[in-house]
Enzyme design. Structure first.
Site, PDB file in Angstrom:
ATOM      1  N   GLU A 201       0.943  -1.103   0.060  1.00 37.59           N
ATOM      2  CA  GLU A 201       0.161  -0.199   0.010  1.00 37.59           C
ATOM      3  C   GLU A 201       0.808   1.134   0.037  1.00 37.59           C
ATOM      4  OE1 GLU A 201      -3.148  -0.587   2.785  1.00 37.59           O
ATOM      5  OE2 GLU A 201      -3.452  -2.522   2.043  1.00 37.59           O
ATOM      6  N   GLU A 405     -11.308 -10.828   8.755  1.00 35.44           N
ATOM      7  CA  GLU A 405      -9.955 -10.036   9.097  1.00 35.44           C
ATOM      8  C   GLU A 405      -9.323 -10.820   9.824  1.00 35.44           C
ATOM      9  OE1 GLU A 405      -8.535  -7.008   8.210  1.00 35.44           O
ATOM     10  OE2 GLU A 405      -7.008  -8.153   9.243  1.00 35.44           O
ATOM     11  N   HIS A 484      -7.354  -9.192   0.991  1.00 32.03           N
ATOM     12  CA  HIS A 484      -6.909  -7.948   1.233  1.00 32.03           C
ATOM     13  C   HIS A 484      -5.434  -8.126   2.161  1.00 32.03           C
ATOM     14  CE1 HIS A 484     -10.051  -4.776  -0.043  1.00 32.03           C
ATOM     15  NE2 HIS A 484     -10.178  -6.026  -0.794  1.00 32.03           N
ATOM     16  N   GLU A 509      -9.708   3.021   0.025  1.00 28.95           N
ATOM     17  CA  GLU A 509      -9.902   3.413   1.242  1.00 28.95           C
ATOM     18  C   GLU A 509      -9.002   4.734   1.837  1.00 28.95           C
ATOM     19  OE1 GLU A 509      -8.603  -0.502   3.248  1.00 28.95           O
ATOM     20  OE2 GLU A 509      -6.671  -0.211   2.676  1.00 28.95           O
TER      21      GLU A 509
HETATM   22  C1  NOJ Z   1      -8.164  -3.199   5.322  1.00 26.75           C
HETATM   23  C2  NOJ Z   1      -8.716  -3.561   4.375  1.00 26.75           C
HETATM   24  O1  NOJ Z   1      -8.106  -2.910   3.016  1.00 26.75           O
HETATM   25  C3  NOJ Z   1     -10.160  -2.938   4.237  1.00 26.75           C
HETATM   26  O2  NOJ Z   1     -10.937  -3.133   3.234  1.00 26.75           O
HETATM   27  C4  NOJ Z   1     -10.761  -3.584   5.567  1.00 26.75           C
HETATM   28  O3  NOJ Z   1     -12.039  -2.999   5.814  1.00 26.75           O
HETATM   29  C5  NOJ Z   1      -9.885  -3.451   6.592  1.00 26.75           C
HETATM   30  N1  NOJ Z   1      -8.749  -3.813   6.447  1.00 26.75           N
HETATM   31  C6  NOJ Z   1     -10.714  -4.151   8.015  1.00 26.75           C
HETATM   32  O4  NOJ Z   1     -10.505  -5.719   7.500  1.00 26.75           O
HETATM   33 CA    CA Z   2      -5.769  -2.505   2.928  1.00 28.61          CA
END
Ligand code: NOJ
Ligand code: CA
Length: 703
Positions: A201, A405, A484, A509
């Site tokens: 990123e 996550e 992700h 984001e």
């Molecule tokens: C980072 C991810 O890019 C995002 O899409 C996600 O909402 C958050 N992590 C939490 O899982």
């Molecule tokens: Ca991310």
């Protein structure tokens, strides 16, 4: 196929004892290793060459005066990659660099057209010639065998090491891989730094090639003579990702992502490494319309994956990213049963196939960053009724998109992996977004003993194994994976077509977290860099054009629509709040119509980092779409509609930057609409604003 034996010069390998630091410790064991059967009659050849099917690319493989295997690449007779050496540093023996001779070589070729279950194009052509060169080190260097396969396409080149079974080496412990790429010219490079704390990123850099440091791949280059190149890798399986490190001038060398255990890769023989690949083209379109890495991957291992349908989706997501809602339980918890049902209603009404819900599970309370051990993948929060929500979705013809996550704690995730996939499968969920939020080197993996964990890189061998384990487990339950904070894509969607998507670059984001956080050139750079690796879950469609605290996006409204054509993904989000989408009915109409699965895709206008306009044909209708994104320089384009089917007229519905639009001011909201009838041979003139874009639907008239 043209294969020619090179100079039949006598073997003149020179060995210098001074150059064998490992010789002392290696001397004893290596003697016994040398008691191998003779492999083949030594070839007198010092060089072998092979050419691509049209003869334009030629590789010459030879042994230099120190016995280093080297390759050099020419294109149309001009040097592209100067002599570059090959080999490894091992953690437990002399280096596999010097003292080699060529045992022999073999050639073969391949040509096929294969079909993708979903993608940017339905049919992919593969035409290549192979040269396999077998090397052996002399006894002083350990006598190890190493094969290298070179594959030449007309628009690309790749090589990989194929380590054969051999008496002297059962397991290869690779301290580093030393594949060189000595570019014959300088030029411009677009790249992101390798090994940085926030993984892939990164803001892209644009520098001289001779100004790159260590980069992730794909790294894209435009040489002084205009040749476009993109270095990457294909089929990254059970190995560490390759970082691209500049040594001096325009000479680069691979360095592998680190491991906490010392050797960066440990593999039993026989095995082969991922391919090291170079897309080669005359222009930007030639880089984009190039299926090199897909062609270098193995065919589909999963068979029918029609249980996954490309789609568009919305989510309980942007509210958390902006900070309006929380992943954690409490008064601002985003993932409630009630809100999810509202989003399902909105999805059903507007043709979205899925609703992503994050923060539905236990473990987000407190500082979830770095607390991946707290996540449960089977227990919902008290205000989220998973069963009721999935049943409600099914009744409306919508699917819940699951979410896992991990906070980077794969030890905890792997322990629950099977149960969590089984749960989703039983509830009719067919796609799951995973996440690995942790610093680079912050993946917590199971260690050697029970209860022991160790830290890994996001793109090291252990995490590469982990991703495939998730994808293979998910496939057994007919679940598709959108990872992700992933390891980079290397074309594995061909082999595992349930690995539908990844993030793996700065997505939308970032715009929630600061003014112009992704600059206007970010997306027109992604198209020619990150996107060469595969689909991206970029999450376009923020029609409010603002993040937290009204921070503006470096985007016009039309650019938000153009993103659906510029950044390919088989699941395309409309990221904004449902209310905001509803407040933009004309834009919502485009998002409702635009496909997420294509029969054909062509870059019809564009330059790396500047702009990108695609023409794409729907896989399920006769519609074409035209549009894309621009950087900070306003520009006028005339786009010939040569791609349209002859003899048909089309209704062109156009969403474009309004007069005076610019990402810099409130004029970013200015959009203009137009409808007209067009046919093949016509052209459409478009003005793209600073930070602008455009989207055009071309639908057969009267249909
Ligand atoms: C980072 C991810 O890019 C995002 O899409 C996600 O909402 C958050 N992590 C939490 O899982
Ligand atoms: Ca991310």
């Amino acid at each position: 196929m043209r294969i020619t034996a090179g100079l039949a010069a006598p073997l003149a390998l020179t060995f210098s004892c001074v150059l064998i630091p490992g010789a002392a410790f290696a001397a004893e064991p290596l003697k016994s290793e040398l008691a191998q059967p003779p492999q083949a009659v030594l070839s007198p050849d010092r060089a072998v060459t092979a050419a691509s099917p049209d003869g334009s690319l030629v590789v010459a493989v030879s042994i230099d005066n120190d016995g280093r295997p080297t390759y050099a690449l020419t294109r149309r007779g001009k040097p592209l990659i100067a002599a570059s050496s090959l080999g490894f540093i091992l953690a437990d023996g002399p280096t596999m660099v010097r003292g080699n001779h060529i045992l022999g070589s073999e050639t073969s070729s391949g040509a096929e057209t294969w079909e993708q279950p979903w993608g940017e194009r339905r049919f992919v052509n593969d035409r290549h010639n192979d040269l396999l060169v077998r090397f052996q080190q002399s006894p002083e260097w350990g006598g190890r065998l190493m094969n290298v396969r070179f594959r030449l396409f007309d628009t690309g080149f790749a090589l990989r090491y194929e380590m054969p079974e051999q008496a002297g080496m059962k397991t290869m412990r690779i301290a580093d891989e030393l594949t060189e790429f000595a570019l014959a010219q300088d030029g411009t490079a677009w790249w992101m730094p390798g090994g940085e704390w926030n993984r892939y990123e990164q803001v892209y850099q644009k520098t001289a090639i001779s100004g790159v440091s260590t980069a992730h791949t794909p790294i894209t280059m435009k040489l002084a003579d205009g040749t476009h190149l993109a270095f990457h890798e294909a089929a990254l399986v059970d190995y560490s990702a390759m970082w691209f490190k500049r040594i001096t001038g325009t000479k680069f060398r691979s360095t592998l992502s680190p491991s906490p255990n010392g050797p960066k890769v440990v593999r039993d023989l026989p095995f082969h490494t991922p391919w090291r690949s170079i897309r080669i083209a005359d222009n930007a379109a030639g880089l984009v319309e190039n299926d090199l890495e897909l062609n270098l991957n193995e065919p589909n291992k999963l068979g029918d994956v029609s249980w996954f349908k490309p789609m568009k989706y919305i989510g309980i997501w942007w509210g958390m990213i902006r900070g309006d809602w929380t992943w954690a339980e409490g008064p601002r918890h985003g993932a409630t049963t009630e809100r999810t049902k509202q989003y399902i209603d909105f999805a059903a009404k507007n043709g979205f196939g899925g609703v992503l819900v994050e923060g539905w599970d236990k473990g987000w309370n407190g500082n979830w960053f770095g607390h991946g051990q707290d996540f449960s993948y089977t227990q919902a929060t008290p205000d989220f009724d998973l069963k009721a929500v999935t049943a409600y979705a099914a009744s409306k013809g919508v699917q819940l998109i699951g979410h896992h996550e991990t906070g980077g704690n794969i030890a905890n995730y792997e322990a629950q992996l099977d149960d969590s996939m089984k749960l989703y499968a039983n509830l009719g969920v067919h796609s799951v977004k995973t996440g690995y939020v942790a610093d680079a080197g912050g993946i917590i993996a199971p260690g050697a003993a029970p209860g022991i964990t160790q830290m890994e890189y996001h793109d090291g061998q252990r995490q590469v194994q982990h991703h495939l384990k998730v994808v293979e487990t998910a496939a057994r339950y007919h679940i598709a994976i959108d990872a992700h904070e992933p390891v980079k894509d290397t074309g594995l969607r061909r082999t595992y077509p349930n690995w539908i998507d990844r993030e793996g670059a700065r997505g939308m984001e970032y715009n929630a977290w600061g003014q112009f956080a992704n600059g206007p050139e970010h997306e027109p750079t992604l198209v020619y860099t990150r996107m060469l690796s595969g689909p991206m879950d970029f999450t376009p469609g923020v029609l409010s054009l603002e993040g937290a605290n009204h921070a503006p996006l470096a985007s016009t409204l039309a650019k938000q629509l153009g993103l659906y054509l510029a950044i390919y993904s088989p699941i395309q989000m409309a990221a904004d709040f449902a209310e905001t989408l509803a407040a933009h009915p004309k834009e919502l109409e485009f998002i409702r119509q635009v496909p997420a699965d294509w029969a054909e895709s062509h870059l019809v206008a564009g330059e790396v980092g500047e702009y990108a306009i695609f023409a794409r044909k729907d896989r399920n209708s006769a519609d074409w779409y035209l549009g894309g994104v621009n950087d900070a320089t306003p520009r006028d384009l005339t786009l010939p509609l040569d791609f349209l089917d002859a003899g048909k007229s089309y209704t062109a519905t156009i969403w474009k930057d309004g007069e005076g639009a610019t990402y810099l001011t409130e004029a970013r909201h200015k959009i203009a609409y137009e409808t007209r009838t067009v046919k093949k041979g016509d052209s459409i003139a478009l003005w793209l604003a600073a930070g602008g874009g455009a989207a055009i639907r071309l639908h057969p008239a009267g249909k």
